[in-house]
Design an enzyme around this catalytic site. Structure first.
Site, mmCIF file in Angstrom:
data_model
loop_
_atom_site.group_PDB
_atom_site.id
_atom_site.type_symbol
_atom_site.label_atom_id
_atom_site.label_comp_id
_atom_site.label_asym_id
_atom_site.label_seq_id
_atom_site.Cartn_x
_atom_site.Cartn_y
_atom_site.Cartn_z
ATOM 1 N N HIS A 213 12.756 -2.282 -14.427
ATOM 2 C CA HIS A 213 12.314 -3.637 -14.630
ATOM 3 C C HIS A 213 12.865 -4.203 -16.015
ATOM 4 C CE1 HIS A 213 9.623 -6.878 -15.401
ATOM 5 N NE2 HIS A 213 9.222 -7.020 -14.166
ATOM 6 N N ALA B 200 -2.922 -1.111 -0.773
ATOM 7 C CA ALA B 200 -2.329 -0.777 0.497
ATOM 8 C C ALA B 200 -3.665 0.049 1.114
ATOM 9 C CB ALA B 200 -1.347 -0.213 0.581
ATOM 10 N N GLY B 201 -3.915 1.031 0.411
ATOM 11 C CA GLY B 201 -5.020 2.207 0.814
ATOM 12 C C GLY B 201 -6.438 1.367 1.042
ATOM 13 N N GLU C 9 3.509 1.022 -1.403
ATOM 14 C CA GLU C 9 4.659 1.527 -2.247
ATOM 15 C C GLU C 9 5.128 2.951 -1.674
ATOM 16 O OE1 GLU C 9 4.742 1.030 -6.544
ATOM 17 O OE2 GLU C 9 6.391 1.930 -6.684
ATOM 18 N N ARG D 294 15.840 -8.636 -10.760
ATOM 19 C CA ARG D 294 15.498 -7.577 -11.506
ATOM 20 C C ARG D 294 16.745 -6.986 -11.872
ATOM 21 N NH1 ARG D 294 9.472 -6.090 -9.874
ATOM 22 N NH2 ARG D 294 8.397 -7.912 -10.601
ATOM 23 N N ARG E 39 13.426 -4.620 -5.182
ATOM 24 C CA ARG E 39 12.248 -5.692 -4.600
ATOM 25 C C ARG E 39 12.163 -6.813 -5.526
ATOM 26 N NH1 ARG E 39 7.441 -5.998 -6.691
ATOM 27 N NH2 ARG E 39 7.379 -4.436 -7.872
ATOM 28 N N SER F 278 5.159 -8.832 -17.928
ATOM 29 C CA SER F 278 5.292 -9.261 -16.611
ATOM 30 C C SER F 278 6.803 -10.336 -16.589
ATOM 31 C CB SER F 278 4.161 -10.353 -16.173
ATOM 32 O OG SER F 278 4.479 -10.992 -15.190
ATOM 33 N N GLY G 252 -5.410 2.290 -3.580
ATOM 34 C CA GLY G 252 -4.684 0.987 -4.159
ATOM 35 C C GLY G 252 -4.671 -0.181 -3.205
HETATM 36 C C1 LIG Z 1 2.902 -2.460 -14.693
HETATM 37 C C2 LIG Z 1 3.168 -3.051 -13.316
HETATM 38 C C3 LIG Z 1 3.048 -4.340 -12.925
HETATM 39 C C4 LIG Z 1 3.301 -4.712 -11.558
HETATM 40 N N1 LIG Z 1 3.183 -6.012 -11.418
HETATM 41 C C5 LIG Z 1 3.411 -6.351 -10.121
HETATM 42 C C6 LIG Z 1 3.295 -7.881 -9.805
HETATM 43 O O1 LIG Z 1 3.039 -8.809 -10.479
HETATM 44 N N2 LIG Z 1 3.462 -8.389 -8.544
HETATM 45 C C7 LIG Z 1 3.819 -7.243 -7.621
HETATM 46 O O2 LIG Z 1 3.888 -7.807 -6.295
HETATM 47 N N3 LIG Z 1 3.987 -5.836 -7.869
HETATM 48 C C8 LIG Z 1 3.736 -5.642 -9.119
HETATM 49 N N4 LIG Z 1 3.807 -4.232 -9.423
HETATM 50 C C9 LIG Z 1 4.072 -3.264 -8.190
HETATM 51 C C10 LIG Z 1 2.825 -3.048 -7.501
HETATM 52 O O3 LIG Z 1 1.588 -2.972 -8.533
HETATM 53 C C11 LIG Z 1 2.670 -1.578 -6.878
HETATM 54 O O4 LIG Z 1 3.894 -1.307 -6.223
HETATM 55 C C12 LIG Z 1 1.555 -1.484 -5.867
HETATM 56 O O5 LIG Z 1 0.267 -1.924 -6.614
HETATM 57 C C13 LIG Z 1 1.306 -0.370 -5.171
HETATM 58 O O6 LIG Z 1 0.202 -0.299 -4.282
HETATM 59 P P1 LIG Z 1 -0.115 0.959 -3.365
HETATM 60 O O7 LIG Z 1 -1.359 0.641 -2.866
HETATM 61 O O8 LIG Z 1 0.979 1.179 -2.582
HETATM 62 O O9 LIG Z 1 -0.232 2.304 -4.259
HETATM 63 P P2 LIG Z 1 -1.352 2.426 -5.887
HETATM 64 O O10 LIG Z 1 -1.975 1.308 -6.353
HETATM 65 O O11 LIG Z 1 -0.187 3.059 -6.735
HETATM 66 O O12 LIG Z 1 -2.352 3.376 -5.400
HETATM 67 C C14 LIG Z 1 -2.122 4.722 -5.122
HETATM 68 C C15 LIG Z 1 -3.400 5.294 -4.605
HETATM 69 O O13 LIG Z 1 -3.155 6.562 -4.067
HETATM 70 C C16 LIG Z 1 -4.073 7.672 -4.384
HETATM 71 N N5 LIG Z 1 -3.307 8.839 -4.412
HETATM 72 C C17 LIG Z 1 -2.007 9.077 -4.772
HETATM 73 N N6 LIG Z 1 -1.684 10.459 -4.675
HETATM 74 C C18 LIG Z 1 -2.898 11.034 -4.010
HETATM 75 C C19 LIG Z 1 -3.041 12.396 -3.692
HETATM 76 N N7 LIG Z 1 -2.171 13.379 -3.377
HETATM 77 N N8 LIG Z 1 -4.505 12.341 -3.288
HETATM 78 C C20 LIG Z 1 -5.590 11.600 -3.276
HETATM 79 N N9 LIG Z 1 -4.947 10.494 -3.496
HETATM 80 C C21 LIG Z 1 -4.052 9.940 -3.964
HETATM 81 C C22 LIG Z 1 -4.393 7.203 -6.070
HETATM 82 O O14 LIG Z 1 -5.491 7.854 -6.527
HETATM 83 C C23 LIG Z 1 -4.448 5.632 -5.731
HETATM 84 O O15 LIG Z 1 -5.717 5.324 -5.224
HETATM 85 C C24 LIG Z 1 3.475 -3.687 -10.782
HETATM 86 C C25 LIG Z 1 3.696 -2.247 -10.833
HETATM 87 C C26 LIG Z 1 3.500 -2.059 -12.383
HETATM 88 C C27 LIG Z 1 3.868 -0.576 -12.550
#
Ligand SMILES: Cc1cc2nc3c(=O)[nH]c(=O)nc-3n(C[C@H](O)[C@H](O)[C@H](O)COP(=O)(O)OP(=O)(O)OC[C@H]3O[C@@H](n4cnc5c(N)ncnc54)[C@H](O)[C@@H]3O)c2cc1C
Ligand code: FES
Lengths: 262, 649
Positions: free
Chosen positions: B277, B55-56, B436, B341, B446, B295, B53
């Protein structure tokens, strides 16, 4: 409102299995559920009967991740224009309909199981050059380079591609021109994408041709695209590719000139 | 007697390693003092990143660019599909391009206040500082942010702020930011500095002598279980909102990576801080598989209201202004429709609970664009929110350009997560947690558009700097060989677990259990909680978990793509997490941000904190199956932002 539907679903146990259609009845399902929720309902029934559920790819269920996608009555993502399978709701079907559900059929997307295919060929096209080389940390202030709004908007239109593969599934030749052109246009329309513009298009097209068929302008891709990406981008791709044949080479030449002068 | 009837065993021994000095200088000084790994030595280090995602993806790409050997894993078929792709509204940054009084300090202040004073000041300040670099970096990558007619970047405003500091790319900001990171990542994959493992799921963390040294993963296509070792492991596996079954998260989002690490010793912090939300499409029926977010940016132009008469059956457009209650504008004149929120969600719940709900099931409130459309024209609204309006029409079957949207709160984000120090390292040396998945910067609530900011700050800028400090100490040591007994044990336990799940052959599907779990949590540990309900919930969850292991039906085998098996493992972990979530919610006898305890509220129904007793991070330590978890407290000091009752009036 509820519907009764008959589903003919492609079942295939693994990449080497021959595969076959199986028929399932979905009775009294609400017209407000999505097509994937319909598959959920069928799967719950199958599990209750001790039969293995249908494998299908999905994740966001909001039409943005590009993970879902099946052929519904021969159309990628089904009958509704500009809609992914996960956003297709049953109100667009009629009571008593028979619905044929198949995986993408394309040489570049081998079937893994049931409705799940392998789309890594798309990732490979991006690897070849679908990026701007901008290592973390070197960026200047974002407002230093203004981008005319029209360009930025057009770049965004192209960048909206979700990489689902419907364009390839729709194409009689299994070509990936729409996907590739969208990325080439997105980056090529922005000032940040200029330095690599010609090498990018060369590398991406070359990689594309290793995996996919050739485009012969059937325009099926545009009709199938859930994000309604325009085939104008393919024309742009062709122009850029043509120009790149001498521009990219000239850049290379110039680089060797400089090198030999040093 | 259950663990819930006694106070948890507690220690206050957590060191956040926040560097000394004035807050504005901490990060610079710390970066200078952190050890470096010289460029020629970097390729001697192996780093594992779980997740692609924001982060990663950004972390793996950056570490690859720096010259480390990176392995990156995700369970989707491509890194580009991580749940971050679904973020709609935008990303915050203290650029002050609008000249409306924004600054790093104001973003810091808003975030600490928005988080209801339950976050670590130093982390939040750093986040605000880095925010501006993120926009520069993403623009350089070709992220097509929205622009004004002069070609400069445009901004909108989001809840909890009185300035416009949110950058966006139509309603697809997450998609565009993620594609930027993904493209940078794929460039590294082509160059060979990053090895990519898609359709792989991490199922165990491997710990040796107290350090994280690798992971065990399952290939989701072939079922093969393999070990991977490294000098450091980075978890970027996202949030756990799907513990509620219905949420706005992607269907695959899960807690397994974090939970497996927790069972191996990593502390889990503030699990009860879950965000609901305010603007999602209300539930329409029993087969609903997920909830869809509309949104928060819509609250810029939409007005929220309900009819003043509970039994008003008129169509919304026929209800005259005097028969409408714009309850947010009434109760919070200063922030109005843009309150944070948690405040907006609870206000909607109260309206619906009191019988003012709209729609056939009376389970929503109106979000109305009529005025904005007549003021700005349909074209402008279409430009700003076109794709959201289309999505709403597809799902709800109504045209929001003509009739107001119906919205209701839904589970959306989890502020809790694995505990990390200032370096984003967990209490297990070598295990870093970003995005996250960690608990860090948002406190108990948040603010909108801050998750994308945090994910990218962690991945592009913070982790690459801090991980070097850890790695530098291991120069010359090869990674632990995967033949070590710790790896073999972890592999065995993965295989055993897979076999047990396949072996139960019970009578209910995995989804059946997941739905039951979600129902219990939503009712008793959702938007409003109380002690009795939480105890009940914990008991119900415990029973459900036992029943799961006796009665779940997972068909098929390990050696093929088996999606029921994947889900079963995830739900099994959710069932364990859920109990801790209830316990954390029960022990926190105060209301703060997303955690609302009915017993603790002000006379007008606002969250009532107890700073004397609860101004700390609750980090839980796993003590074995069936044993009570141990509570570690990290006290929170507020040197810059003064603790105050939050007011948005
Ligand atoms: C509908 C929606 C809209 C949003 N809109 C906004 C916004 O407008 N602005 C904002 O700031 N935030 C928003 N957010 C929040 C934000 O999108 C997320 O908090 C953020 O994108 C999380 O990113 P991340 O990289 O931490 O994790 P994620 O994007 O969830 O990525 C997780 C990754 O980990 C991998 N993974 C997980 N478990 C495993 C495992 N056991 N083995 C291997 N791989 C694994 C998955 O494959 C994926 O690649 C929104 C969230 C939602 C649900
Ligand atoms: S599931 Fe993500 S686009 Fe359909």
């Amino acid at each position: 409102m509820t519907l009764n539907l008959t589903l003919k679903v492609w079942r295939q146990d693994g990449p080497r299995d021959a595969g076959r259609f199986e028929t399932y009845e979905a009775n009294a399902v609400s017209e407000d559920i999505s097509f994937l929720e319909l598959l959920d309902v069928v799967n719950e029934d199958l599990v209750a009967q001790n039969r293995e559920p249908i494998a299908f790819d999905h994740d966001c269920r909001e039409g943005i991740c590009g993970m879902c996608g099946v052929m519904i009555n021969g159309q990628p993502h089904g009958p509704l224009r500009g809609t992914t399978t996960c956003q297709l709701h049953l109100r667009h079907f009629k009571d008593g309909d028979t619905v044929v559900v198949e995986p993408w059929r394309a040489a570049a997307f081998p079937i893994i199981r049931d409705l799940v295919v392998n789309r890594t060929a798309f990732d490979r096209i991006v690897m070849a050059g679908g990026y701007v080389t901008a290592p973390t940390g070197a960026a200047q202030d974002a407002n230093n380079i203004p981008v005319p709004k029209a360009n930025a908007d057009l770049a965004m239109d192209a960048a909206a591609c979700i990489g689902c593969g419907a364009c390839v599934a729709a194409c009689p030749n299994g070509a990936a021109q729409l996907f590739t052109s969208a990325k080439v246009a997105h980056l090529g329309l922005l000032p940040q994408g200029q330095p690599e513009r010609w090498s990018r298009v060369n590398a991406m097209v070359q990689r594309m041709e290793e995996h996919f068929g050739s485009c012969t302008n059937h325009r099926e891709c545009e009709a199938a695209c859930p994000k309604e990406i325009s085939i104008d981008f393919i024309a742009r791709l062709n122009r850029d590719y043509l120009k790149a044949q001498f521009k990219d080479r000239r850049q290379l030449l110039r680089a060797t000139d400089v090198a030999s002068e040093e | 007697m259950t663990a819930l009837d006694t106070a948890p065993a507690t220690t206050t021994d957590l060191d956040s390693h926040v560097p000394p000095g004035p807050i504005a200088e901490k990060w610079d000084v710390h970066r200078f003092e952190t050890r470096l790994v010289a460029p020629q030595n970097r390729r001697r280090f192996e780093v594992i990143v779980i997740g692609t995602g924001l982060a990663g993806g950004s972390a793996a790409a950056t570490l690859g660019e720096m010259g480390f050997n990176v392995k990156v894993f995700c369970f989707q078929d491509s890194p580009r599909r991580a749940h971050s792709i679904a973020a709609q509204g935008g990303i915050n940054a203290a650029k002050n391009y609008k000249n409306d009084g924004d600054s790093v300090y104001r973003l810091f202040y808003d975030t600490v206040k928005g988080g209801d004073y339950r976050s670590r000041e130093a982390n939040v300040y750093r986040l605000a500082q880095i925010s501006t670099e993120i926009i520069d970096q993403c623009t350089a990558q070709g992220v097509p942010f929205a622009r004004d007619y002069g070609g400069l970047l445009d901004n909108r405003s989001f809840g909890g702020a009185q300035v416009a500091r949110t950058f966006y790319a139509r309603g697809q900001t997450g998609q565009q930011l993620l594609l930027g990171a993904y493209q940078a990542l794929m460039r590294q994959v082509e160059l060979g500095s990053v090895a990519l493992y898609a359709r792989h799921e991490m199922l165990e963390l491997v710990v040796k002598d107290g350090r994280a040294v690798g992971v065990v993963v399952r290939d989701l296509v072939t079922g093969a279980v393999t070990s991977h070792s490294a000098h450091a492991v980075v978890l970027a596996s996202g949030g756990y909102g799907n513990v509620f079954f219905l949420s706005t998260n992607a269907k695959g989002s899960n807690v397994t990576a974090s939970w497996r690490a927790h069972r191996k010793g990593a502390y889990f912090a503030n699990p009860c801080y879950t965000q609901i939300h305010p603007t999602c499409i209300p539930v329409s029926g029993e087969h609903q598989s997920k909830l869809t977010l509309m949104s928060e940016s819509l609250r810029n132009d939409g007005r929220i209201w309900v009819p003043t008469n509970r039994d008003d059956r008129r169509s919304p457009n026929d209800i005259p202004p005097e028969d409408r209650d714009y309850y947010l504008e009434r109760r919070y004149p200063a922030f109005a429709n843009l309150v944070p929120r948690d405040v907006a969600s609870r206000a909607a719940k109260r309206m619906v609970d009191d019988g003012f709900g709209v729609g056939e099931l009376k389970n929503g409130v109106y979000l109305d664009f009529k005025e904005a459309i007549s003021r700005l024209g349909r074209g402008v609204i279409e430009q700003r929110y076109g794709n959201l309006f289309d999505m709403y029409r597809d799902i709800a079957g109504e045209d929001p350009y003509r009739v107001p949207m119906r919205i209701y709160p839904a589970v959306h984000y989890t502020m809790g997560g694995l505990w990390v120090d200032y370096n984003l390292m967990s209490n297990l040396p070598g295990l870093f947690v970003i995005g996250e998945a960690n608990f860090s910067d948002h406190g108990a609530n948040r603010l909108g558009a801050s998750a994308l900011m945090q994910g990218l700050a962690d991945g592009y800028f913070v982790l690459p700097a801090t991980i070097a400090g850890y790695l530098a100490g291991q120069l010359g040591q090869p990674p632990t060989p995967t033949s070590a007994p710790e790896f073999k044990d972890a592999e065995d336990s993965v295989r055993e677990r897979v076999n047990s799940l396949l072996g139960v052959r019970g009578s209910h599907s995995v989804d059946w259990f997941h739905r039951q779990l979600g129902k219990t949590l939503w009712e008793k540990c959702g938007m409003a909680r109380n002690a009795d309900g939480l105890k009940e919930a914990a008991r119900e969850v415990g029973d459900l978990r036992q029943r799961f292991w006796q009665d779940v039906r997972v068909l098929g085998e390990n050696e093929t793509l088996n999606q029921s098996l994947e889900k079963a493992g995830r739900v099994a972990d959710f069932l364990e997490l859920a109990e801790l979530l209830c316990q954390d919610a029960l022990h926190r006898e105060e209301s703060c941000g997303g955690h609302f305890r009915e017993e603790y509220q002000t006379p007008d129904g606002e969250a009532l904190r107890d700073d004397e007793r609860f101004a700390y991070v609750a980090a839980w330590e796993f003590k074995g199956d069936g044993a009570a978890e141990r509570l570690h407290q990290e006290p929170l000091d507020f040197e810059y932002v003064h603790l105050a009752q939050r007011s948005y009036k």
